[in-house]
Design a protein around this motif. Structure first.
Motif, PDB file in Angstrom:
ATOM      1  N   ALA A  12      48.383  34.444  38.420  1.00  0.00           N
ATOM      2  CA  ALA A  12      47.499  33.824  37.436  1.00  0.00           C
ATOM      3  C   ALA A  12      48.168  32.494  37.067  1.00  0.00           C
ATOM      4  O   ALA A  12      49.329  32.479  36.643  1.00  0.00           O
ATOM      5  N   GLY A  47      42.627  31.602  33.721  1.00  0.00           N
ATOM      6  CA  GLY A  47      42.492  32.904  33.062  1.00  0.00           C
ATOM      7  C   GLY A  47      43.317  32.958  31.785  1.00  0.00           C
ATOM      8  O   GLY A  47      43.623  31.921  31.179  1.00  0.00           O
ATOM      9  N   TYR A 138      35.848  40.019  35.065  1.00  0.00           N
ATOM     10  CA  TYR A 138      37.210  40.142  34.551  1.00  0.00           C
ATOM     11  C   TYR A 138      37.191  41.166  33.423  1.00  0.00           C
ATOM     12  O   TYR A 138      36.717  40.879  32.323  1.00  0.00           O
ATOM     13  N   GLN A 142      41.444  45.221  26.305  1.00  0.00           N
ATOM     14  CA  GLN A 142      42.401  45.116  25.193  1.00  0.00           C
ATOM     15  C   GLN A 142      42.393  43.728  24.576  1.00  0.00           C
ATOM     16  O   GLN A 142      42.810  43.546  23.434  1.00  0.00           O
ATOM     17  N   LEU A 143      41.935  42.710  25.284  1.00  0.00           N
ATOM     18  CA  LEU A 143      41.848  41.365  24.719  1.00  0.00           C
ATOM     19  C   LEU A 143      40.409  40.971  24.415  1.00  0.00           C
ATOM     20  O   LEU A 143      40.133  40.328  23.408  1.00  0.00           O
ATOM     21  N   SER A 168      42.073  44.620  34.369  1.00  0.00           N
ATOM     22  CA  SER A 168      43.288  44.595  33.550  1.00  0.00           C
ATOM     23  C   SER A 168      43.306  45.707  32.520  1.00  0.00           C
ATOM     24  O   SER A 168      44.135  45.693  31.611  1.00  0.00           O
ATOM     25  N   GLY A 191      45.253  44.403  37.483  1.00  0.00           N
ATOM     26  CA  GLY A 191      45.599  43.436  36.440  1.00  0.00           C
ATOM     27  C   GLY A 191      46.998  43.614  35.869  1.00  0.00           C
ATOM     28  O   GLY A 191      47.808  42.686  35.915  1.00  0.00           O
ATOM     29  N   ILE A 208      46.180  40.365  40.607  1.00  0.00           N
ATOM     30  CA  ILE A 208      46.196  39.066  39.936  1.00  0.00           C
ATOM     31  C   ILE A 208      47.092  39.286  38.730  1.00  0.00           C
ATOM     32  O   ILE A 208      46.830  40.191  37.927  1.00  0.00           O
ATOM     33  N   GLY A 209      48.155  38.486  38.603  1.00  0.00           N
ATOM     34  CA  GLY A 209      49.070  38.798  37.519  1.00  0.00           C
ATOM     35  C   GLY A 209      49.696  37.596  36.853  1.00  0.00           C
ATOM     36  O   GLY A 209      50.023  36.599  37.497  1.00  0.00           O
ATOM     37  N   GLY A 210      49.894  37.747  35.556  1.00  0.00           N
ATOM     38  CA  GLY A 210      50.452  36.686  34.745  1.00  0.00           C
ATOM     39  C   GLY A 210      51.934  36.442  34.962  1.00  0.00           C
ATOM     40  O   GLY A 210      52.431  35.354  34.682  1.00  0.00           O
ATOM     41  N   LEU A 255      54.739  35.234  25.638  1.00  0.00           N
ATOM     42  CA  LEU A 255      55.178  35.497  27.019  1.00  0.00           C
ATOM     43  C   LEU A 255      55.041  34.253  27.909  1.00  0.00           C
ATOM     44  O   LEU A 255      55.909  33.981  28.746  1.00  0.00           O
ATOM     45  N   TYR A 256      53.992  33.477  27.718  1.00  0.00           N
ATOM     46  CA  TYR A 256      53.805  32.290  28.573  1.00  0.00           C
ATOM     47  C   TYR A 256      54.852  31.217  28.251  1.00  0.00           C
ATOM     48  O   TYR A 256      55.293  30.487  29.135  1.00  0.00           O
TER      49      TYR A 256
HETATM   50  C1  LIG Z   1      46.868  41.446  29.079  1.00  0.00           C
HETATM   51  C2  LIG Z   1      47.346  40.432  30.069  1.00  0.00           C
HETATM   52  O1  LIG Z   1      47.653  39.341  29.717  1.00  0.00           O
HETATM   53  N1  LIG Z   1      47.376  40.815  31.317  1.00  0.00           N
HETATM   54  C3  LIG Z   1      47.881  39.985  32.385  1.00  0.00           C
HETATM   55  C4  LIG Z   1      49.039  40.649  33.031  1.00  0.00           C
HETATM   56  O2  LIG Z   1      49.419  39.966  34.184  1.00  0.00           O
HETATM   57  C5  LIG Z   1      50.186  40.685  32.059  1.00  0.00           C
HETATM   58  O3  LIG Z   1      50.536  39.382  31.710  1.00  0.00           O
HETATM   59  C6  LIG Z   1      51.387  41.354  32.634  1.00  0.00           C
HETATM   60  O4  LIG Z   1      51.025  42.619  33.086  1.00  0.00           O
HETATM   61  C7  LIG Z   1      52.519  41.429  31.616  1.00  0.00           C
HETATM   62  O5  LIG Z   1      52.198  42.313  30.601  1.00  0.00           O
HETATM   63  C8  LIG Z   1      46.857  39.682  33.417  1.00  0.00           C
HETATM   64  O6  LIG Z   1      46.076  40.787  33.706  1.00  0.00           O
HETATM   65  C9  LIG Z   1      46.082  38.474  32.949  1.00  0.00           C
HETATM   66  C10 LIG Z   1      45.769  37.544  34.023  1.00  0.00           C
HETATM   67  O7  LIG Z   1      45.932  37.846  35.161  1.00  0.00           O
HETATM   68  C11 LIG Z   1      45.249  36.254  33.634  1.00  0.00           C
HETATM   69  O8  LIG Z   1      46.036  35.382  33.385  1.00  0.00           O
HETATM   70  O9  LIG Z   1      44.053  36.086  33.539  1.00  0.00           O
END
Ligand SMILES: CC(=O)N[C@@H]([C@@H](O)[C@H](O)[C@H](O)CO)[C@@H](O)CC(=O)C(=O)O
Length: 304
Positions: A12, A47, A138, A142-143, A168, A191, A208-210, A255-256
């Motif tokens: 992501a 995202g 998507y 939780q968000l 996710s 997710g 797809i992951g942050g 986290l970002y």
């Molecule tokens: C709740 C949340 O932010 N979920 C993240 C995860 O990648 C998350 O950052 C990761 O699992 C760490 O908790 C992704 O699913 C979000 C993502 O891919 C995005 O940026 O759209």
């Protein structure tokens, strides 16, 4: 639809700002090229990790244009286009199609809890604004505050442009249900990075992951092991990735913000900071960030 190009590891993409907090074309291109060199399959642009919710329509267009410029068709690009109102989302969908993305994606409308028929209409309107581009739902309850129910998903599958779901939600069982319902010619992405291998084992075609962008090597290797049927080896890396994520989550800063600092430390890549109201780092976060950065370096150096 050609689904092969959607199978694999998709970081992501992060928002890349200049020193004044404005979108940086140069830094956006730098990060896109960096991830391309790491060997990822594609990028998920705009995202949650892209801080989309805190950006204007023009900001988001600029980011996508610069990602497209950097990757020159060599990666699969999925553009998240939802803006929380139909008009702006449709504008971004049409723009994404004009840029030649491989798919668009959208969260449901947030804040007001709308009935399912209104959510379906929102997504179908966005999809209609990019009629030649696959559409990915998507699901991040939780968000977003909205769950992708099976009845809503079944309704959405009537739209031939619906390619699948970026899931996710925490229950990996959801992946299996979406996959079973839609069939082989549809895609489901895992997710939650913390359960990458579980999501893939239960049917996700990719992830797809942050957190992938700060440790793409780990997710690429896990994916490789899974494809070779080496679950034990994949689990060993998953455990390390999870410990890194928990460490990064200890910081006061978002986290970002932590991951942007890690990119500076480990890769010498500066993509600015996070945009308010996301909290930035405080001095007490620095040892946590440094430790997480070292954990990443160690885990990568231990890869077979
Ligand atoms: C709740 C949340 O932010 N979920 C993240 C995860 O990648 C998350 O950052 C990761 O699992 C760490 O908790 C992704 O699913 C979000 C993502 O891919 C995005 O940026 O759209």
């Amino acid at each position: 639809m050609n689904t092969e190009k959607f199978k694999g590891v998709f970081p992501a993409f992060y928002a890349c700002y200049d020193d004044n907090g404005e979108i940086s074309a140069e830094r956006t291109q730098l990060l896109a090229k960096h991830l391309m060199e790491k060997g990822v399959k594609g990028l998920y642009v705009g995202g949650s990790s892209g801080e989309c919710i805190y950006q204007s329509v023009e900001d988001r267009k600029k980011i996508l244009e610069n990602v497209m410029k950097a990757v020159k068709g060599k990666l699969t690009i999925i553009a998240h286009v939802a803006c929380n109102n139909t008009k702006d989302s449709c504008e971004l969908a049409a723009h994404a199609e004009s840029q030649g993305v491989d798919a668009i994606a959208a969260i449901p409308p947030i804040y007001f809890h709308l009935p399912e028929y209104a959510i379906a209409e929102y997504w179908n309107d966005i999809s209609a604004a990019a009629p030649n581009t696959p559409f990915i739902i998507y699901n991040i309850p939780q968000l977003s505050g909205t769950i992708l129910t099976m009845s809503l998903y079944k309704n959405m599958l009537k739209n031939p442009n619906v390619l699948g779901v970026k899931n996710s939600s925490i229950a990996t069982q959801d992946i299996q249900m979406f996959k079973t319902e839609a069939g082989k010619d549809h895609i489901v992405f895992n997710g939650p990075d913390e359960q990458f291998i579980s999501g893939r084992a239960i049917g996700a075609d990719g992830g797809i992951g942050g957190t992938y962008a700060v440790m793409p090597e780990l997710f690429l290797k896990m994916n490789e092991f899974l494809e070779e049927g080496k679950m034990k080896e994949a689990l060993e890396i998953q455990n390390k990735a999870d410990a890194i994520i928990y460490k990064m989550c200890e910081a006061h800063g978002n986290l970002y913000a932590v991951m942007k600092e890690i990119l500076r430390i480990n890769e010498n890549i500066d993509i600015g900071n996070v945009r308010k109201p996301l909290p930035g780092l405080i001095p007490e976060d620095i040892p946590i960030v440094e430790e997480a950065a070292k954990m990443i370096r160690d885990a990568i150096s231990e890869l077979q």
